[in-house]
Motif scaffolding. Structure first.
Motif, PDB file in Angstrom:
ATOM      1  N   PRO A  80       0.797  -1.239   0.000  1.00  0.00           N
ATOM      2  CA  PRO A  80       0.000   0.000   0.000  1.00  0.00           C
ATOM      3  C   PRO A  80       0.824   1.280   0.000  1.00  0.00           C
ATOM      4  O   PRO A  80       0.276   2.361  -0.213  1.00  0.00           O
ATOM      5  CB  PRO A  80      -0.821  -0.120   1.296  1.00  0.00           C
ATOM      6  CG  PRO A  80      -0.027  -1.031   2.169  1.00  0.00           C
ATOM      7  CD  PRO A  80       0.629  -2.008   1.241  1.00  0.00           C
ATOM      8  N   ILE A  81       2.151   1.166   0.231  1.00  0.00           N
ATOM      9  CA  ILE A  81       2.978   2.373   0.180  1.00  0.00           C
ATOM     10  C   ILE A  81       2.896   3.015  -1.199  1.00  0.00           C
ATOM     11  O   ILE A  81       3.069   4.233  -1.360  1.00  0.00           O
ATOM     12  CB  ILE A  81       4.450   2.063   0.557  1.00  0.00           C
ATOM     13  CG1 ILE A  81       5.233   3.362   0.814  1.00  0.00           C
ATOM     14  CG2 ILE A  81       5.124   1.245  -0.525  1.00  0.00           C
ATOM     15  CD1 ILE A  81       4.729   4.179   1.964  1.00  0.00           C
ATOM     16  N   GLU A  82       2.597   2.190  -2.216  1.00  0.00           N
ATOM     17  CA  GLU A  82       2.463   2.725  -3.570  1.00  0.00           C
ATOM     18  C   GLU A  82       1.250   3.647  -3.684  1.00  0.00           C
ATOM     19  O   GLU A  82       1.245   4.575  -4.499  1.00  0.00           O
ATOM     20  CB  GLU A  82       2.360   1.581  -4.588  1.00  0.00           C
ATOM     21  CG  GLU A  82       3.587   0.678  -4.642  1.00  0.00           C
ATOM     22  CD  GLU A  82       4.862   1.444  -4.983  1.00  0.00           C
ATOM     23  OE1 GLU A  82       4.796   2.368  -5.826  1.00  0.00           O
ATOM     24  OE2 GLU A  82       5.918   1.127  -4.394  1.00  0.00           O
ATOM     25  N   ILE A  83       0.212   3.389  -2.906  1.00  0.00           N
ATOM     26  CA  ILE A  83      -0.962   4.268  -2.898  1.00  0.00           C
ATOM     27  C   ILE A  83      -0.565   5.623  -2.351  1.00  0.00           C
ATOM     28  O   ILE A  83      -0.946   6.673  -2.884  1.00  0.00           O
ATOM     29  CB  ILE A  83      -2.101   3.666  -2.046  1.00  0.00           C
ATOM     30  CG1 ILE A  83      -2.469   2.262  -2.546  1.00  0.00           C
ATOM     31  CG2 ILE A  83      -3.316   4.582  -2.049  1.00  0.00           C
ATOM     32  CD1 ILE A  83      -3.487   1.545  -1.665  1.00  0.00           C
ATOM     33  N   VAL A  84       0.220   5.619  -1.281  1.00  0.00           N
ATOM     34  CA  VAL A  84       0.678   6.864  -0.665  1.00  0.00           C
ATOM     35  C   VAL A  84       1.550   7.650  -1.637  1.00  0.00           C
ATOM     36  O   VAL A  84       1.437   8.875  -1.748  1.00  0.00           O
ATOM     37  CB  VAL A  84       1.449   6.567   0.639  1.00  0.00           C
ATOM     38  CG1 VAL A  84       2.009   7.852   1.239  1.00  0.00           C
ATOM     39  CG2 VAL A  84       0.534   5.871   1.640  1.00  0.00           C
ATOM     40  N   LYS A  85       2.402   6.959  -2.381  1.00  0.00           N
ATOM     41  CA  LYS A  85       3.268   7.627  -3.354  1.00  0.00           C
ATOM     42  C   LYS A  85       2.458   8.327  -4.433  1.00  0.00           C
ATOM     43  O   LYS A  85       2.835   9.406  -4.912  1.00  0.00           O
ATOM     44  CB  LYS A  85       4.225   6.619  -3.991  1.00  0.00           C
ATOM     45  CG  LYS A  85       5.311   6.104  -3.055  1.00  0.00           C
ATOM     46  CD  LYS A  85       6.198   5.085  -3.767  1.00  0.00           C
ATOM     47  CE  LYS A  85       7.290   4.558  -2.844  1.00  0.00           C
ATOM     48  NZ  LYS A  85       8.127   3.533  -3.521  1.00  0.00           N
ATOM     49  N   LYS A  86       1.339   7.710  -4.828  1.00  0.00           N
ATOM     50  CA  LYS A  86       0.485   8.315  -5.858  1.00  0.00           C
ATOM     51  C   LYS A  86      -0.070   9.661  -5.412  1.00  0.00           C
ATOM     52  O   LYS A  86      -0.365  10.531  -6.235  1.00  0.00           O
ATOM     53  CB  LYS A  86      -0.687   7.375  -6.191  1.00  0.00           C
ATOM     54  CG  LYS A  86      -0.307   6.087  -6.920  1.00  0.00           C
ATOM     55  CD  LYS A  86      -1.534   5.182  -7.070  1.00  0.00           C
ATOM     56  CE  LYS A  86      -1.202   3.840  -7.693  1.00  0.00           C
ATOM     57  NZ  LYS A  86      -0.917   3.953  -9.128  1.00  0.00           N
ATOM     58  N   ALA A  87      -0.216   9.839  -4.096  1.00  0.00           N
ATOM     59  CA  ALA A  87      -0.807  11.073  -3.570  1.00  0.00           C
ATOM     60  C   ALA A  87       0.139  12.262  -3.623  1.00  0.00           C
ATOM     61  O   ALA A  87      -0.298  13.406  -3.454  1.00  0.00           O
ATOM     62  CB  ALA A  87      -1.272  10.843  -2.134  1.00  0.00           C
ATOM     63  N   GLY A  88       1.421  12.023  -3.842  1.00  0.00           N
ATOM     64  CA  GLY A  88       2.380  13.115  -3.930  1.00  0.00           C
ATOM     65  C   GLY A  88       2.428  13.948  -2.668  1.00  0.00           C
ATOM     66  O   GLY A  88       2.569  13.426  -1.563  1.00  0.00           O
ATOM     67  N   TYR A 118      -5.983   8.142   4.696  1.00  0.00           N
ATOM     68  CA  TYR A 118      -4.616   8.591   4.977  1.00  0.00           C
ATOM     69  C   TYR A 118      -4.625  10.069   5.377  1.00  0.00           C
ATOM     70  O   TYR A 118      -5.255  10.895   4.709  1.00  0.00           O
ATOM     71  CB  TYR A 118      -3.756   8.389   3.728  1.00  0.00           C
ATOM     72  CG  TYR A 118      -2.393   9.051   3.752  1.00  0.00           C
ATOM     73  CD1 TYR A 118      -1.282   8.371   4.242  1.00  0.00           C
ATOM     74  CD2 TYR A 118      -2.203  10.345   3.254  1.00  0.00           C
ATOM     75  CE1 TYR A 118      -0.012   8.960   4.238  1.00  0.00           C
ATOM     76  CE2 TYR A 118      -0.947  10.943   3.250  1.00  0.00           C
ATOM     77  CZ  TYR A 118       0.137  10.253   3.744  1.00  0.00           C
ATOM     78  OH  TYR A 118       1.384  10.838   3.738  1.00  0.00           O
ATOM     79  N   PHE A 119      -3.940  10.374   6.482  1.00  0.00           N
ATOM     80  CA  PHE A 119      -3.817  11.760   6.929  1.00  0.00           C
ATOM     81  C   PHE A 119      -2.368  12.049   7.302  1.00  0.00           C
ATOM     82  O   PHE A 119      -1.764  11.312   8.086  1.00  0.00           O
ATOM     83  CB  PHE A 119      -4.688  12.032   8.163  1.00  0.00           C
ATOM     84  CG  PHE A 119      -6.166  12.044   7.887  1.00  0.00           C
ATOM     85  CD1 PHE A 119      -6.819  13.223   7.585  1.00  0.00           C
ATOM     86  CD2 PHE A 119      -6.882  10.862   7.928  1.00  0.00           C
ATOM     87  CE1 PHE A 119      -8.190  13.228   7.336  1.00  0.00           C
ATOM     88  CE2 PHE A 119      -8.250  10.854   7.682  1.00  0.00           C
ATOM     89  CZ  PHE A 119      -8.903  12.051   7.382  1.00  0.00           C
ATOM     90  N   LYS A 120      -1.829  13.134   6.761  1.00  0.00           N
ATOM     91  CA  LYS A 120      -0.529  13.612   7.196  1.00  0.00           C
ATOM     92  C   LYS A 120      -0.702  14.433   8.470  1.00  0.00           C
ATOM     93  O   LYS A 120      -1.717  15.104   8.662  1.00  0.00           O
ATOM     94  CB  LYS A 120       0.112  14.505   6.120  1.00  0.00           C
ATOM     95  CG  LYS A 120       0.798  13.772   4.997  1.00  0.00           C
ATOM     96  CD  LYS A 120       1.476  14.777   4.069  1.00  0.00           C
ATOM     97  CE  LYS A 120       2.156  14.074   2.903  1.00  0.00           C
ATOM     98  NZ  LYS A 120       2.761  15.059   1.959  1.00  0.00           N
ATOM     99  N   THR A 168      -8.284   8.603  -5.066  1.00  0.00           N
ATOM    100  CA  THR A 168      -7.741   7.508  -5.868  1.00  0.00           C
ATOM    101  C   THR A 168      -8.655   7.226  -7.052  1.00  0.00           C
ATOM    102  O   THR A 168      -9.863   7.480  -7.009  1.00  0.00           O
ATOM    103  CB  THR A 168      -7.584   6.228  -5.029  1.00  0.00           C
ATOM    104  OG1 THR A 168      -8.870   5.811  -4.555  1.00  0.00           O
ATOM    105  CG2 THR A 168      -6.667   6.465  -3.843  1.00  0.00           C
ATOM    106  N   SER A 169      -8.076   6.682  -8.124  1.00  0.00           N
ATOM    107  CA  SER A 169      -8.855   6.418  -9.336  1.00  0.00           C
ATOM    108  C   SER A 169      -8.804   4.958  -9.783  1.00  0.00           C
ATOM    109  O   SER A 169      -9.677   4.514 -10.530  1.00  0.00           O
ATOM    110  CB  SER A 169      -8.362   7.316 -10.480  1.00  0.00           C
ATOM    111  OG  SER A 169      -6.974   7.123 -10.711  1.00  0.00           O
TER     112      SER A 169
END
Length: 297
Positions: A80-88, A118-120, A168-169
């Motif tokens: 799932p880290i790839e999902i986070v990367k997509k968010a930039g 996800y929340f920063k 996400t898309s």
């Protein structure tokens, strides 16, 4: 970080001694604001009310730079880290239901699903999160009312209400029984992918949301009231169910209550019978004998 919402869960989780988990008790977590509304909510509604607060608690209590809320019935197939990367550089990630047309409940249940949130821990992320926390404490019930439903329909306008929201898309981010009809499943080099039947687009399957899956008292299992192709059942549902059974066998050694609640067998009334007939007519009757299910698929 796992939040135990009753004493039995807390005891079992602590006895399991999970090396990579921090167990948080209800007593440690509950704020005065939550306790004030607790008696006004059902058990399920109180869990929904608390979702946003669990995220905020983790960010503050443990000093995390980000936090991802996960529904308990998700199963991951790719990192799932790839999902986070997509968010930039965005501070919040939300995932749409992507409903198949005949199952579309966007108007009453929400465009987005509270499943992977996800929340920063930054100004923008906390602005959104604090707004959600306050909204859920103010109103969070299992009914559609004035454009609200539970904690979920609050997300509907976040992409215009706030900045820093990533939507996400990919269908593979939040594949679920209400949208799985739109894809074909592929496995290449031990990784699962989904292909959109309409567009032909291929994307990684990150997680599946096993909504509505129930174990019944009569050694049966209900996969939920959606149309599911045999390939989806055999390649996704069966391995997940086998994993659940393996974990259940570990947990039941630590608990006195080993009964699995029946959701169908105790509902012999005209309304339940009508629902069963409708599910069968629509091809959505997914109640199966557990032993036969395991041997067949």
């Amino acid at each position: 970080y796992i939040f135990a919402f009753d004493d039995e869960s807390l005891r079992i989780l602590n006895e399991l001694a999970l090396k990579q988990a921090t167990i948080v008790s209800l007593k440690a977590f509950e704020s005065s604001e939550l306790l004030e509304v607790k008696s006004q909510r059902t058990q399920a509604e109180y869990c929904w009310t608390s979702t946003s607060s669990t995220i905020l608690y983790c960010l503050k209590r443990f000093g995390l730079d980000h936090c991802i809320y996960l529904d308990a019935d998700l199963y991951f197939y790719n990192d799932p880290i790839e999902i986070v990367k997509k968010a930039g550089d965005n501070s919040v990630i939300i995932t749409p239901h992507n409903y198949t047309k005949k199952y579309d409940q966007s108007k009453t249940s929400g465009v987005y699903c509270v499943q992977f949130m996800y929340f920063k821990n930054d100004e923008q992320g906390l602005k959104v999160l604090n707004w959600w926390v306050n909204a859920c404490i103010d109103w969070c019930y299992a009914r559609f009312e004035d454009g609200k439903f539970g904690d979920q329909k609050y997300l509907d306008d976040w992409d215009t209400r706030f900045e820093g929201i990533y939507v996400t898309s990919d269908l593979g981010i939040g594949l679920a029984p209400w949208n799985v009809q739109q894809v074909k499943l592929l496995k290449e080099k031990d990784k699962f992918y989904v292909v959109n039947k309409k567009s032909g687009n291929k994307s990684a399957l990150y997680f599946f949301h096993f909504h509505g899956l129930k174990f019944l008292n009569n050694n049966s299992i209900d996969l939920g009231d959606y149309q599911l192709e045999p390939d989806i059942i055999s390649r996704l549902y069966k391995p997940y169910i086998l994993e659940l059974l393996a974990q259940y066998n570990k947990v039941k050694l630590l608990t006195k209550n080993t009964r699995i609640k029946s959701e169908i067998g105790s509902e012999i009334n005209p309304s339940a019978i009508k629902k069963i007939i409708l599910r069968k007519v629509k091809g959505e009757w997914n109640v199966k004998d557990l032993d036969k299910f395991i041997s067949h698929y």
